[in-house]
Write a protein that holds these residues in place. Sequence first.
Motif, mmCIF file in Angstrom:
data_model
loop_
_atom_site.group_PDB
_atom_site.id
_atom_site.type_symbol
_atom_site.label_atom_id
_atom_site.label_comp_id
_atom_site.label_asym_id
_atom_site.label_seq_id
_atom_site.Cartn_x
_atom_site.Cartn_y
_atom_site.Cartn_z
ATOM 1 N N VAL A 1 -12.544 15.058 -7.048
ATOM 2 C CA VAL A 1 -12.003 15.146 -8.401
ATOM 3 C C VAL A 1 -11.656 13.718 -8.789
ATOM 4 O O VAL A 1 -10.644 13.192 -8.351
ATOM 5 N N PRO A 2 -12.520 13.058 -9.575
ATOM 6 C CA PRO A 2 -12.352 11.618 -9.822
ATOM 7 C C PRO A 2 -10.957 11.288 -10.336
ATOM 8 O O PRO A 2 -10.419 11.968 -11.199
ATOM 9 N N GLY A 3 -10.373 10.286 -9.726
ATOM 10 C CA GLY A 3 -9.060 9.831 -10.159
ATOM 11 C C GLY A 3 -7.908 10.640 -9.628
ATOM 12 O O GLY A 3 -6.746 10.321 -9.887
ATOM 13 N N ARG A 4 -8.197 11.720 -8.916
ATOM 14 C CA ARG A 4 -7.092 12.562 -8.452
ATOM 15 C C ARG A 4 -7.132 12.788 -6.945
ATOM 16 O O ARG A 4 -6.155 12.555 -6.261
ATOM 17 N N LEU A 5 -8.285 13.283 -6.477
ATOM 18 C CA LEU A 5 -8.281 13.792 -5.106
ATOM 19 C C LEU A 5 -9.683 13.829 -4.510
ATOM 20 O O LEU A 5 -10.670 14.042 -5.214
ATOM 21 N N ILE A 6 -9.714 13.607 -3.193
ATOM 22 C CA ILE A 6 -10.960 13.738 -2.440
ATOM 23 C C ILE A 6 -10.673 14.682 -1.285
ATOM 24 O O ILE A 6 -9.683 14.493 -0.581
ATOM 25 N N ASN A 7 -11.502 15.691 -1.127
ATOM 26 C CA ASN A 7 -11.310 16.589 0.014
ATOM 27 C C ASN A 7 -12.571 16.556 0.873
ATOM 28 O O ASN A 7 -13.641 16.960 0.429
ATOM 29 N N LYS B 1 -15.894 8.504 -2.371
ATOM 30 C CA LYS B 1 -16.195 8.987 -1.026
ATOM 31 C C LYS B 1 -16.181 7.834 -0.029
ATOM 32 O O LYS B 1 -15.594 7.941 1.058
ATOM 33 N N ALA B 2 -16.783 6.738 -0.452
ATOM 34 C CA ALA B 2 -16.848 5.570 0.438
ATOM 35 C C ALA B 2 -15.448 5.057 0.746
ATOM 36 O O ALA B 2 -15.109 4.761 1.900
ATOM 37 N N ALA B 3 -14.609 4.970 -0.280
ATOM 38 C CA ALA B 3 -13.248 4.477 -0.100
ATOM 39 C C ALA B 3 -12.487 5.374 0.863
ATOM 40 O O ALA B 3 -11.728 4.911 1.716
ATOM 41 N N ALA B 4 -12.714 6.683 0.754
ATOM 42 C CA ALA B 4 -12.014 7.619 1.613
ATOM 43 C C ALA B 4 -12.461 7.464 3.068
ATOM 44 O O ALA B 4 -11.632 7.425 3.983
ATOM 45 N N LEU B 5 -13.779 7.354 3.268
ATOM 46 C CA LEU B 5 -14.305 7.292 4.630
ATOM 47 C C LEU B 5 -13.953 5.993 5.328
ATOM 48 O O LEU B 5 -13.918 5.930 6.553
ATOM 49 N N GLU B 6 -13.694 4.948 4.541
ATOM 50 C CA GLU B 6 -13.345 3.655 5.134
ATOM 51 C C GLU B 6 -11.896 3.607 5.594
ATOM 52 O O GLU B 6 -11.520 2.757 6.390
ATOM 53 N N ARG C 1 -4.290 13.283 4.241
ATOM 54 C CA ARG C 1 -4.270 12.349 5.368
ATOM 55 C C ARG C 1 -4.023 10.925 4.921
ATOM 56 O O ARG C 1 -3.641 10.083 5.725
ATOM 57 N N ALA C 2 -4.285 10.625 3.642
ATOM 58 C CA ALA C 2 -4.121 9.239 3.185
ATOM 59 C C ALA C 2 -4.176 9.180 1.673
ATOM 60 O O ALA C 2 -4.512 10.169 1.012
ATOM 61 N N ARG C 3 -3.801 8.021 1.152
ATOM 62 C CA ARG C 3 -3.951 7.764 -0.285
ATOM 63 C C ARG C 3 -4.665 6.426 -0.434
ATOM 64 O O ARG C 3 -4.300 5.462 0.230
ATOM 65 N N VAL C 4 -5.726 6.406 -1.240
ATOM 66 C CA VAL C 4 -6.487 5.155 -1.389
ATOM 67 C C VAL C 4 -6.524 4.735 -2.858
ATOM 68 O O VAL C 4 -6.432 5.581 -3.753
ATOM 69 N N GLN C 5 -6.618 3.411 -3.063
ATOM 70 C CA GLN C 5 -6.751 2.881 -4.426
ATOM 71 C C GLN C 5 -8.229 2.803 -4.789
ATOM 72 O O GLN C 5 -9.035 2.291 -4.000
ATOM 73 N N VAL C 6 -8.600 3.316 -5.951
ATOM 74 C CA VAL C 6 -9.972 3.110 -6.433
ATOM 75 C C VAL C 6 -9.884 2.638 -7.877
ATOM 76 O O VAL C 6 -8.924 2.955 -8.580
ATOM 77 N N VAL D 1 -6.485 3.531 -9.747
ATOM 78 C CA VAL D 1 -5.672 4.721 -9.533
ATOM 79 C C VAL D 1 -5.574 5.065 -8.062
ATOM 80 O O VAL D 1 -6.481 4.789 -7.282
ATOM 81 N N GLU D 2 -4.468 5.708 -7.708
ATOM 82 C CA GLU D 2 -4.285 6.163 -6.343
ATOM 83 C C GLU D 2 -4.859 7.571 -6.232
ATOM 84 O O GLU D 2 -4.539 8.440 -7.024
ATOM 85 N N VAL D 3 -5.708 7.750 -5.243
ATOM 86 C CA VAL D 3 -6.353 9.050 -5.069
ATOM 87 C C VAL D 3 -5.969 9.613 -3.703
ATOM 88 O O VAL D 3 -5.978 8.887 -2.706
ATOM 89 N N ALA D 4 -5.604 10.877 -3.690
ATOM 90 C CA ALA D 4 -5.226 11.502 -2.428
ATOM 91 C C ALA D 4 -6.477 11.877 -1.647
ATOM 92 O O ALA D 4 -7.462 12.338 -2.226
ATOM 93 N N VAL D 5 -6.451 11.644 -0.330
ATOM 94 C CA VAL D 5 -7.586 12.018 0.502
ATOM 95 C C VAL D 5 -7.166 13.145 1.441
ATOM 96 O O VAL D 5 -6.233 13.011 2.221
ATOM 97 N N GLN D 6 -7.846 14.276 1.311
ATOM 98 C CA GLN D 6 -7.585 15.393 2.201
ATOM 99 C C GLN D 6 -8.738 15.506 3.192
ATOM 100 O O GLN D 6 -9.881 15.186 2.870
#
Length: 825
Positions: free
Chosen positions: A815-821, A791-796, A776-781, A765-770
Motif C-alpha cells: 500500500v504505497p506510502g503506508r505499508l508493506i506486507n 519492496k526493495a527498501a523493505a527487503l534491504e 518488523r520495521a519502519r522504512v523511509q521511502v 514517508v515512513e512506511v511500516a513493514v510487516q
Amino acid sequence: MANEIKPYEFDEIERRFQAKWRDEGTFEVSENASRPKFYCLEMLPYPSGDIHVGHVRNYCITDVITRFKRMRGFNVLHPIGWDALGLPAENAAIKRGTHPETWTRHNIAGMKAQLQRLGFSYDWTREVATCDAPYYRWNQWFFLKMLEKGIAYRANSPVNWCPSCLTVLANEQAEGGLCWRCKSTVVIRDMEQWFLRITDYQDALLDDMAELPAWPERVLQQQKNWVGRSQGAEVSFPIEGGGSIRVFTTRIDTIFGATFSVLAPEHPLVDSLMADTDNAAKETLARLRGQDRRARLAGQVDKEGLFTGRYATNPFSGERIPIWVGNFVLMGYGTGAIMAVPAHDERDFEFARKYGLRVHAVIQPPTGTLDGATMTEPYTGPGVVTGSAGFDGLTSEVAVEKMIAHAQARGFGAAKTAYRLKDWLISRQRYWGTPIPVVYCDKDGVVGVRESDLPVVLPPDAPFTGEGGNPLEKVESFVKATCPKCGGPARRETDTMDTFVDSSWYFYRYCSPKTGDAPFDKAQVRYWFPIDLYVGGIEHAILHLVYSRFWTKVMKDLGLIDWVEPVTRLFPQGMVHKDGEVMSKSKGNTIAPDDVIKRYGADTLRLYILFAAPPELSMEWSETGIEGPHRFLQRVWRLVQKHAPTTRPRDIAVPGLSENGAALRRKVHQTIARVTGDIDERIHLNTAVAALMELTNEAYRLEDGLTGPADAGALAEALDTLVLLLSPFAPHACEQMWQDLGHPKSLVDEPWPVADEAAMRETSVEVAVQVNGKIRARVQVPAGASEEAHKAAALEDASVRPHVDGKTLVKAVIVPGRLINLVVK
RNA sequence: GCCAGAGUGGCGGAAUUGGCAGACGCAGGGGACUUAAAAUCCCUCGCUCCGGAAGGAGCAUCCGGGUUCGAUUCCCGGCUCUGGCACCA
C-alpha cells in the motif's frame, strides 16, 4: 524579550469584542441572493432562570458551525428566541406572588446576558419570545385555520390528567404514565378537550421520511414506533342472537385457531351482551373497568376476564366460540375487540390456560408439529397453515393475502391498517399559554373568534392562588364575550394551548420576526428555508420533532409554503454528565457557566466543551479537564505575541524554505484540510481542536529552527492560519490576536483558509513493514515511490532480513506510502 | 421481550475507504528554571518478559469463532452497558 509579552486578559478581551459585535451589528443578516444561504437552528431555551451547561454545549456546536460557514462565504441565519410560555412561570407566580410575565421577562433578560457573555453570533434583531402577543396571535390564527378545515376539533375522550400540574396532557407527554414535566403519575379521566387531527398526517409522517436521509436513523426509528403503523385486517364475527363483533388482526392466517373472542371492558357492546348475567359477573365487570387504565396499558396488571355467557361464530370455520371480556384488551387500539388465537399469541395463550379455554394449533413451525392440547408455549412465528379448510398448505404470508380476499368477497372483512398514534390533545387548564380563540354561544355553539379580533390577549389581572382551577375562569372581563355570529352573549374558552404549539413553527417566524399581517413573510421564508442544520437534544424525538413536522405539513395544505419537511439535517447532541449522572437541577450537580467564565473565560469554556467528547455523545464534565484547553489557548497566545512584531510585513511566497520551514508549511496545510473536514462534514469538533493543538505543538517544535525570509513567511502563514482556524472556537482571543498580527479587519469577515495540496505533500514517508502480518520495521521511502522501490527498501532493511532470509517470498502486499506486507514461507 | 447505539490505557477520547492501535488532552512519574512556590519548558507514560544498557520478544481494542496477506473496522454467536418502545392484537 520574554517578559515583555502582554498577558492574556480574557475577561477584558471578551467583553470588548462582545460590545463591538453588538454595537456594530456584526451578526445581523438579511436576504442576499448573491451568496448561498445557510440556516442553522438550535432549540430555543425555556427561560427557567439560568443557562446551564447543556444549553451551552448545544449553542457552542452551532456557533462554531455558523462562524465557519460565514467565513466560507455563506449568508448565515443564526437566530435565538425563548420558549416563554409554560407552567414553571405560573407555579413561580403562585409561590412568590410575581406575575408569570414578570418572572419570565426577568429570566429572559438574565439568560440573554449569559448568552451574550459566551459570545454567540446571534442576530439579536430576530429574537422571538413566544409569550409576546404578536407571536402567539399566530398560534391563534393557525388554530382558526385548522378549526375551519376540521383539523382542530373538540371531543370527549379518556385523557391524561396530571394531578400536580392540574391540567391534561397529550399522549406523548405522559410517557410511561408519568407527566413529562413533573414526573407525577397521571390519571385517566373522561373529559371534553381540544385536539389536532395529527392522525390525518400519520402516513405522511412515515412516508415523508424518505426526504430525511440526513436525520439519524434512531430518531426516525423512534418516530416510526410512535406512529406504529401495522397492516392487517378487520373481520366481523356474528353474535348469536344478532349483531356482530368487529376485530382487528395482523395475523388473519391464524383465524381458524380463533377459539374465543375478547372485548375490552369499555367496549360498547359489553353492557348489552351482559344484560342477563348475574350480579356477581356484573361486579367483576365493574372491577375490571375500575382498574387503573394506565397500569393496564403498561401491562402491569394480571390478565383477568369473565365469560359474557354469549357466543359468536368464527366466520371462517363456522365454529361457535365464547365471547369474553378481558382487561388485557384495550379500547384505544384497533377495534377494542380481538379474536383470540391462544396457540399463536402469548397473551391469548396465557388467558386461555388461566380459564381453561381451548387451544387449537393451525400454524406448523418449520420444525416439529404442534398439538394445542399439550403445547406449553404458543408458537408466534410464521409457518405452514393446517386445519384451515381450503387454505391448508399455504405459508403464513400467502394465507394472509388469500384470507383477506376471501373475507372481502364474502363481505365479512377487509384489509385494514391500524396506528398507535393518537390525535394531539392541545388544551391545557392553565393561564400561562396561548388562549384558544373560541367562544361558546347558547345559540351557535362553539364559534371561532373573528380573525380581525386577534389576538385574544391574556388578561394581566388574573389571580394566582394555586387553588381551584384555571385563573382565567375567574377573570370576568375575559370570560364574558360576544358571539361573532349572532352578536349575543357568549362565554370565552378559558383553556390555553400546549406550549409545544409555540415551538412547532417558531423557526418560520425567525425569517421575518416583525411581520404583522401574517405569521411570516412568504418570500423571506422561501429564501431561508429549509433549515440546513438543526441541533438540539434527542429527548424531543417524538415530541417537538413530530409536532414540527406535522405543523409544516398543515402549513403546506394551507398554501403557506410548498414543502413538506422543515429540516434537512438533524443533529442531536449528547447530554452533559457530572459524576456519571445527567446534569440537572433536581440532582443538584449543575455547573454554572458564569463561574467557569470568571475563572477561565468564555473562549476556554467553549473550547473545553467541544474538545471533551464528540458532539453526538454524552460528555463527562471534569474540573481538571478544562485545564488542557486553557493551557492550549495560552500557548497559542504566547506564540502569537512572541512573533507578531517580526512577522510583519509577510511574504509567504518566497522560495527557499529550509527543511523546518517546509515541515511547518506542510503541517499548516494538512491542518487546514483536517479542520475543514471535521467541521463541515462530520461535525467532529473535538478532533478539529486536537488538530489545532497539534499544529501549535509543531510550531513550538520548529520555531527555533527557522532561518531566512522564506521561513519567516512560513511562520507568518502558520500564525495567521492558526488564528483563523481557531476563531470559530475561541472567537474573542482570536480577534485580538488577529489585530496583533497586523490585520485591520475583523476576523469574521476573513475568508476561511484553503488547503494547498502541493504544500501538504510529504517529500518522504515512513512506511511500516510487516512480515506475515507482524510489524518488523519502519522504512523511509520517497513520496510517490514505485511499488518496486517500496519492496526493495523493505527487503534491504536490517531488522526485516532475519525474518525473510532463508524463506521464500510468496507475495508482497504494498500500500504505497503506508505499508508493506511480505508474505513468506 | 422488541428496536437502536455503544464497549479501545488510570481517565476523556483518536484511528475519515480493511492497512503502523492509543492522535490530542487530563491525571501520574522524572528533570530544568526559582531562595521557595506558582506559571512555564523538557523527558517519560498500555501490559508482561529478556537485557547492565542500547535494544529485543510476546500479549493487547468486551468474550468466542470466521473471512483476509492484514480486522478496533466486515460476517456469525455470546456477554455487558446506555437510550427508546412495550399486553398495540
